[in-house]
Design an enzyme around this catalytic site. Structure first.
Site: not given
Length: 203
Positions: A99, A141-142, A145
Site C-alpha cells: 500500500c 483494496h481501493e 480506502h
C-alpha cells in the site's frame, strides 16, 4: 495538474469514510488526472482519493486484467461486492499486498477471488464490470480506502502484530507524514537497479 504527495497511515482522511461525489465537474476531472499522474509517479496499480488527502469516493487503477476492462481507469462513487474469501491462512508468496500509504511493506491477506464493480466515470456515465484474480483484489483494496480501511486493518492476528510494530517503528500512526512520488526514493524499490525484481504494489 500536478503529482500530489501521498499521505501515510495515521492521517485522519485515511481512517474515515470518504464522502460521495455530488458534482461531476471540471474539478472532478482535474482530481482524476492528478490521481493518474500521482499513481504513475508512484509506480502504483491503484490509488484512492483519500491517499492524496481528498476525502471523496474516487479511485483509479492501472492494471492488466483478463476481464475485458481497460488497463487504465477510474471510478466515482463505486460499489464493490466481492466473493467471500477462501478459508485458511493467506499465502505469503501469493497473497501479499502493498500500500502506498504504508510504504515499503507488504503482508498477506485473504481476499475474494472475484468482485462486481459499479459506479460512474467523471462525466457521470454508469460503469459496471466484473473483476477476477488480482484485479478483483485491487478493486477490493481501493474500495476499502473509500470506507476508511487500509489493508493492514484486515490482517490476521499474527500479521497484524507485525504490521503494527512496523508502523510504530516508522513513527507513523499519527498525522503529518507524507511521501512525494517522483522525488522521494520509491519505497518499494522500483527505482533501484534491480527494479525488475521489485515487488509490485497493490495500491
Amino acid at each position: 495538474m500536478p503529482v500530489r504527495p501521498i499521505v501515510i497511515h495515521g492521517e485522519p482522511v485515511l481512517h474515515r469514510r470518504a464522502e460521495p461525489v455530488t458534482e461531476f465537474d471540471a474539478a472532478l476531472k482535474e482530481l482524476v488526472e492528478d490521481m493518474y499522474l500521482t499513481q504513475e509517479a508512484a509506480n502504483g496499480v491503484g490509488l484512492a482519493a483519500p491517499q492524496i488527502g481528498v476525502g471523496l469516493r474516487v479511485f483509479t487503477w492501472k492494471m492488466a486484467n483478463n476481464d475485458g476492462v481497460p488497463e487504465i481507469g477510474h471510478i466515482v462513487n463505486p460499489y464493490v461486492k466481492a466473493a467471500k474469501p477462501a478459508a485458511g491462512e493467506p499465502d505469503r508468496n501469493e497473497e501479499s499486498e502493498g500500500c502506498l500509504s504504508v510504504p515499503g511493506y507488504s503482508y498477506p491477506l485473504k481476499r475474494g477471488e472475484s468482485a462486481t464493480v459499479t459506479g460512474f466515470d467523471s462525466d457521470g456515465n454508469e460503469i459496471s464490470f466484473s473483476a477476477t484474480g488480482w484485479f478483483a483484489r485491487c478493486m477490493q483494496h481501493e474500495y476499502d480506502h473509500l470506507n476508511g480501511f487500509l489493508y493492514v486493518d484486515r490482517l490476521n492476528a499474527a500479521w497484524s502484530k507485525k504490521a503494527k510494530k512496523a508502523i510504530r517503528a516508522a513513527g507513523w500512526g499519527v498525522p503529518g507524514h507524507t511521501w512525494m512520488p517522483g522525488e522521494d526514493r520509491d519505497p518499494f524499490g522500483h527505482d533501484d537497479e534491480d527494479a525488475d525484481d521489485a515487488e509490485v504494489t497493490a495500491d
